[in-house]
Write a protein that holds these residues in place. Structure first.
Motif, PDB file in Angstrom:
ATOM      1  N   UNK A   1     -13.651 -18.608  27.070  1.00 26.07           N
ATOM      2  CA  UNK A   1     -14.359 -18.675  25.789  1.00 26.07           C
ATOM      3  C   UNK A   1     -13.436 -19.155  24.675  1.00 26.07           C
ATOM      4  N   UNK A   2     -12.200 -18.727  24.710  1.00 24.85           N
ATOM      5  CA  UNK A   2     -11.233 -19.137  23.699  1.00 24.85           C
ATOM      6  C   UNK A   2     -10.759 -20.573  23.908  1.00 24.85           C
ATOM      7  N   UNK A   3     -10.501 -20.942  25.151  1.00 25.50           N
ATOM      8  CA  UNK A   3      -9.944 -22.263  25.443  1.00 25.50           C
ATOM      9  C   UNK A   3     -10.958 -23.385  25.242  1.00 25.50           C
ATOM     10  N   UNK A   4     -12.234 -23.096  25.409  1.00 22.01           N
ATOM     11  CA  UNK A   4     -13.257 -24.123  25.198  1.00 22.01           C
ATOM     12  C   UNK A   4     -13.233 -24.631  23.762  1.00 22.01           C
ATOM     13  N   UNK A   5     -12.870 -23.762  22.820  1.00 23.40           N
ATOM     14  CA  UNK A   5     -12.810 -24.151  21.410  1.00 23.40           C
ATOM     15  C   UNK A   5     -11.711 -25.180  21.163  1.00 23.40           C
TER      16      UNK A   5
ATOM     17  N   UNK B   1      -9.796 -22.137  35.521  1.00 21.40           N
ATOM     18  CA  UNK B   1     -10.184 -20.731  35.392  1.00 21.40           C
ATOM     19  C   UNK B   1     -11.612 -20.495  35.881  1.00 21.40           C
ATOM     20  N   UNK B   2     -12.498 -21.456  35.671  1.00 21.58           N
ATOM     21  CA  UNK B   2     -13.880 -21.318  36.155  1.00 21.58           C
ATOM     22  C   UNK B   2     -13.899 -21.213  37.677  1.00 21.58           C
ATOM     23  N   UNK B   3     -13.125 -22.055  38.338  1.00 18.02           N
ATOM     24  CA  UNK B   3     -13.034 -21.983  39.804  1.00 18.02           C
ATOM     25  C   UNK B   3     -12.438 -20.649  40.237  1.00 18.02           C
TER      26      UNK B   3
ATOM     27  N   UNK C   1      -3.513 -25.904  20.784  1.00 19.04           N
ATOM     28  CA  UNK C   1      -4.422 -25.805  21.938  1.00 19.04           C
ATOM     29  C   UNK C   1      -3.620 -25.695  23.231  1.00 19.04           C
ATOM     30  N   UNK C   2      -2.540 -26.489  23.329  1.00 15.12           N
ATOM     31  CA  UNK C   2      -1.702 -26.403  24.519  1.00 15.12           C
ATOM     32  C   UNK C   2      -1.028 -25.033  24.608  1.00 15.12           C
TER      33      UNK C   2
ATOM     34  N   UNK D   1      -9.421 -27.576  25.937  1.00 19.87           N
ATOM     35  CA  UNK D   1      -8.545 -27.599  27.111  1.00 19.87           C
ATOM     36  C   UNK D   1      -9.402 -27.485  28.366  1.00 19.87           C
ATOM     37  N   UNK D   2     -10.114 -28.560  28.647  1.00 16.87           N
ATOM     38  CA  UNK D   2     -11.084 -28.582  29.737  1.00 16.87           C
ATOM     39  C   UNK D   2     -10.406 -28.398  31.094  1.00 16.87           C
TER      40      UNK D   2
END
Length: 186
Positions: A153-157, A167-169, A41-42, A160-161
């Motif tokens: 979409x990939x990182x949410x799985x 990225x959302x910002x 994940x990291x 990695x909040x």
């Protein structure tokens, strides 16, 4: 298919596929840290951050070139508009690099690596008028918005909040600059 797909470990590296190319994330120097994320994940977050760092580095240089070279009846307004954006991109490059360090990796710091990793194209300023610069700016903001959506979409799985939040910002910032650029073009 969209998003990062974990392909496995190869020669001390983690390999992910990303739309249109393979992305190799150096993990031989990734620190072993405990922050509630798996190594994979990291590594996935680091790969996405490295992509964004490369893109923002090249984009910042392009926008700063627009700032220096724009010629138009609206010179001051565009000069200032470009300045606001390259300063934002410089700040966010620092944030992306620091996030990579938080995940236990070193941030790439060479222009050669940024050029090798970016999905954006450099601009040939000699033949660009103000409208061409604005169209190029809009195209790059839209590319980054779509790329960040795919990465999220990939990182949410992988939970990695922290990177997802960053990225959302950044999507909101790029959407605002895209909207303002479209307004200049209309």
């Amino acid at each position: 298919h969209s998003g990062f797909t974990f392909l496995g470990h190869v020669c001390g590296r983690v390999c992910f596929s990303y739309p249109y190319y393979f992305y190799w994330c150096r993990i031989e120097n990734m620190q072993n840290i405990e922050i509630g994320l798996s190594e994979d994940a990291r590594a996935k977050g680091i790969a996405a951050l490295q992509q964004y760092l490369a893109d923002t580095t090249v984009f910042r240089m392009k926008v700063q070139g627009f700032h220096w070279n724009v010629e138009s009846e609206e010179f001051y307004m565009l000069h200032t508009f470009f300045e606001e954006q390259y300063e934002d991109l410089q700040s966010t490059a620092d944030e992306a690099a620091e996030r990579m360090r938080m995940l236990g990796a070193f941030a790439t710091n060479t222009l050669a690596q940024a050029l090798a990793d970016t999905q954006l194209e450099e601009a040939s300023l000699e033949s660009m008028g103000a409208k061409d610069m604005l169209n190029e700016l809009l195209k790059d903001h839209q590319t980054l918005i779509m790329s960040l959506r795919t990465a999220i979409a990939s990182l949410e799985q992988g939970s990695d909040i922290g990177t997802v939040d960053y990225f959302t910002e950044r999507i909101r910032v790029h959407e605002k600059f895209a909207w303002m650029t479209r307004a200049h073009l209309n």
